[in-house]
Scaffold this motif. Sequence first.
Motif, PDB file in Angstrom:
ATOM      1  N   THR A   3       1.165  -1.263  -0.042  1.00 23.75           N
ATOM      2  CA  THR A   3      -0.024   0.313   0.103  1.00 23.75           C
ATOM      3  C   THR A   3       0.752   1.192   0.228  1.00 23.75           C
ATOM      4  OG1 THR A   3       0.094   0.051   2.461  1.00 23.75           O
ATOM      5  CG2 THR A   3      -1.598  -1.315   1.438  1.00 23.75           C
ATOM      6  N   ILE A   4       0.522   2.557  -0.632  1.00 26.65           N
ATOM      7  CA  ILE A   4       0.912   4.044  -0.565  1.00 26.65           C
ATOM      8  C   ILE A   4      -0.007   4.368  -0.232  1.00 26.65           C
ATOM      9  CG2 ILE A   4       2.615   5.110  -2.422  1.00 26.65           C
ATOM     10  CD1 ILE A   4       3.726   2.728  -3.704  1.00 26.65           C
ATOM     11  N   CYS A   5       0.537   5.728   1.311  1.00 22.92           N
ATOM     12  CA  CYS A   5      -0.071   7.378   0.807  1.00 22.92           C
ATOM     13  C   CYS A   5       0.832   8.083   0.269  1.00 22.92           C
ATOM     14  CB  CYS A   5      -0.390   6.700   3.053  1.00 22.92           C
ATOM     15  SG  CYS A   5      -0.769   8.380   3.245  1.00 22.92           S
ATOM     16  N   ALA A 145      -0.278  11.883 -11.441  1.00 20.50           N
ATOM     17  CA  ALA A 145       0.116  11.447 -12.586  1.00 20.50           C
ATOM     18  C   ALA A 145       0.103   9.874 -12.139  1.00 20.50           C
ATOM     19  CB  ALA A 145       1.810  11.729 -13.336  1.00 20.50           C
ATOM     20  N   ILE A 146       0.735   9.866 -10.787  1.00 23.19           N
ATOM     21  CA  ILE A 146      -0.725   8.097 -10.307  1.00 23.19           C
ATOM     22  C   ILE A 146      -0.890   8.154 -10.429  1.00 23.19           C
ATOM     23  CG2 ILE A 146       0.462   6.638  -8.333  1.00 23.19           C
ATOM     24  CD1 ILE A 146       3.209   8.776  -7.835  1.00 23.19           C
ATOM     25  N   LEU A 147      -2.390   8.785  -9.531  1.00 27.32           N
ATOM     26  CA  LEU A 147      -3.732   9.131  -9.696  1.00 27.32           C
ATOM     27  C   LEU A 147      -4.606   8.581 -11.190  1.00 27.32           C
ATOM     28  CD1 LEU A 147      -4.667  11.117  -6.796  1.00 27.32           C
ATOM     29  CD2 LEU A 147      -4.946   8.570  -6.731  1.00 27.32           C
ATOM     30  N   ALA A 148      -3.708   8.984 -12.210  1.00 25.52           N
ATOM     31  CA  ALA A 148      -4.099   9.285 -13.319  1.00 25.52           C
ATOM     32  C   ALA A 148      -3.817   7.665 -14.169  1.00 25.52           C
ATOM     33  CB  ALA A 148      -3.607  10.062 -14.276  1.00 25.52           C
ATOM     34  N   THR A 149      -3.031   7.446 -13.234  1.00 21.81           N
ATOM     35  CA  THR A 149      -1.705   6.070 -14.318  1.00 21.81           C
ATOM     36  C   THR A 149      -2.929   5.410 -13.690  1.00 21.81           C
ATOM     37  OG1 THR A 149       0.522   7.021 -14.818  1.00 21.81           O
ATOM     38  CG2 THR A 149       0.089   4.935 -14.806  1.00 21.81           C
ATOM     39  N   ALA A 165      -0.580  19.144   1.271  1.00 22.10           N
ATOM     40  CA  ALA A 165      -1.006  17.613   2.623  1.00 22.10           C
ATOM     41  C   ALA A 165      -2.339  16.948   2.286  1.00 22.10           C
ATOM     42  CB  ALA A 165      -0.662  18.737   3.660  1.00 22.10           C
ATOM     43  N   CYS A 166      -3.063  16.789   1.048  1.00 19.69           N
ATOM     44  CA  CYS A 166      -3.947  15.954   1.093  1.00 19.69           C
ATOM     45  C   CYS A 166      -3.417  14.027   1.290  1.00 19.69           C
ATOM     46  CB  CYS A 166      -4.842  16.011   0.141  1.00 19.69           C
ATOM     47  SG  CYS A 166      -4.074  16.618  -2.064  1.00 19.69           S
ATOM     48  N   ILE A 167      -4.501  13.979   1.688  1.00 23.33           N
ATOM     49  CA  ILE A 167      -3.959  11.954   2.178  1.00 23.33           C
ATOM     50  C   ILE A 167      -4.408  11.409   0.192  1.00 23.33           C
ATOM     51  CG2 ILE A 167      -4.395  10.044   3.277  1.00 23.33           C
ATOM     52  CD1 ILE A 167      -3.704  12.390   5.391  1.00 23.33           C
ATOM     53  N   ASN A 168      -3.301  10.715  -0.049  1.00 25.12           N
ATOM     54  CA  ASN A 168      -4.507   9.890  -1.299  1.00 25.12           C
ATOM     55  C   ASN A 168      -3.604   8.308  -1.338  1.00 25.12           C
ATOM     56  OD1 ASN A 168      -4.767  12.594  -3.443  1.00 25.12           O
ATOM     57  ND2 ASN A 168      -3.006  12.701  -2.122  1.00 25.12           N
ATOM     58  N   ASN A 169      -4.332   7.399  -1.383  1.00 19.59           N
ATOM     59  CA  ASN A 169      -4.283   6.134  -0.748  1.00 19.59           C
ATOM     60  C   ASN A 169      -4.440   5.179  -2.044  1.00 19.59           C
ATOM     61  OD1 ASN A 169      -3.148   6.018   2.522  1.00 19.59           O
ATOM     62  ND2 ASN A 169      -5.089   6.588   2.530  1.00 19.59           N
ATOM     63  N   ILE A 170      -3.673   4.383  -2.228  1.00 20.06           N
ATOM     64  CA  ILE A 170      -3.443   3.927  -3.630  1.00 20.06           C
ATOM     65  C   ILE A 170      -3.005   1.865  -2.681  1.00 20.06           C
ATOM     66  CG2 ILE A 170      -2.500   5.096  -5.444  1.00 20.06           C
ATOM     67  CD1 ILE A 170      -0.699   3.959  -5.785  1.00 20.06           C
ATOM     68  N   HIS A 171      -3.175   1.062  -3.366  1.00 22.43           N
ATOM     69  CA  HIS A 171      -2.927  -0.598  -3.020  1.00 22.43           C
ATOM     70  C   HIS A 171      -2.549  -1.375  -4.173  1.00 22.43           C
ATOM     71  CE1 HIS A 171      -6.825  -2.381  -2.351  1.00 22.43           C
ATOM     72  NE2 HIS A 171      -6.636  -2.658  -3.374  1.00 22.43           N
ATOM     73  N   TYR A 172      -2.124  -2.457  -4.397  1.00 22.12           N
ATOM     74  CA  TYR A 172      -1.376  -3.078  -4.905  1.00 22.12           C
ATOM     75  C   TYR A 172      -1.855  -4.053  -5.150  1.00 22.12           C
ATOM     76  CZ  TYR A 172       1.623  -5.255  -8.949  1.00 22.12           C
ATOM     77  OH  TYR A 172       2.348  -5.695 -10.286  1.00 22.12           O
ATOM     78  N   LEU A 180      -7.791   4.294  -4.190  1.00 26.87           N
ATOM     79  CA  LEU A 180      -8.310   3.595  -2.530  1.00 26.87           C
ATOM     80  C   LEU A 180      -9.254   4.865  -2.406  1.00 26.87           C
ATOM     81  CD1 LEU A 180      -6.489   1.335  -0.185  1.00 26.87           C
ATOM     82  CD2 LEU A 180      -8.539   0.374  -1.637  1.00 26.87           C
ATOM     83  N   ASN A 181      -8.639   6.042  -2.327  1.00 26.90           N
ATOM     84  CA  ASN A 181      -9.601   6.986  -1.577  1.00 26.90           C
ATOM     85  C   ASN A 181      -8.180   8.369  -2.671  1.00 26.90           C
ATOM     86  OD1 ASN A 181      -7.439   7.702   0.525  1.00 26.90           O
ATOM     87  ND2 ASN A 181      -9.361   6.226   1.437  1.00 26.90           N
TER      88      ASN A 181
END
Length: 192
Positions: A3-5, A145-149, A165-172, A180-181
Motif C-alpha cells: 500500500t502507498i499513502c 500522474a500516479i492517480l491518473a495512471t 497536505a492532502c492524503i491519497n491511498n493506493i494499493h497493489y 482507494l481514495n
Amino acid sequence: MTTICLIRHGETDWNLKGKLQGSTDIPLNETGIRQAEKSAAYLNAEDYDVMVASPMKRAKRTAEIINASLQLPYEEMSNFAECSFGDAEGLTMEERTTQYPDKAYPNREEPEDFIKRVMSGVDDVLKKYPDKRVLIVAHGAVINAILATVSGGEIGAGKTRLMNACINNIHYKQEKWEVLNYNQVEHLSEDL
C-alpha cells in the motif's frame, strides 16, 4: 499487499499566490508547516513501514515534520521530484494562459518523460518494499500522474486539483494498482 499513502507537501508562498512551482525549490510557509504538523498528528506510525520523500525542500520539510512524530525508516527518491514546467514556473494561471495558451511551456519536462520517471519510482517502491505500507511525500503533479495512471485516466492529471497536505491511498492487489481514495483533507479543516 503493498500500500502507498501519497501526501502532497504543505503550502508554500507560491501555492498561496497561484504560481506554478515545478522544479523551482520553494520552501513551506507557516501554513504549510502547520499542515505538516496536522498530518503528523493524524497519521499513526503503526500504519506504515517506511517513508519516502521527494528531495525538494517543500516535500522534504513536510516529510521531516511528519516523521519527527512517526519515526519511520526514511529515504529520498528523486523520481518523486516535481515536474519541471520550464519557462512557465513562477507564473500565475492568468500569466500562463496569456503567454502560453496552448500550454506548450518552453524548456519543460516532456509529459511522457515525467510520467515514465514517476511510475518508475512507483515500480522501484514496489520492488524494494513488497507487501509493505509506504508513506510517500511528494508534489501535486507527481501524485496526479500516479492517480491518473492507476485509475486509467478517470482521476488525476487534468481532472483533479489536489489540496496541499492532502492524503491519497493506493494499493497493489492481484498484480494491479487501485485507487482507494484521494484528496482527503479532513485533518486540515481550518486551513482549507
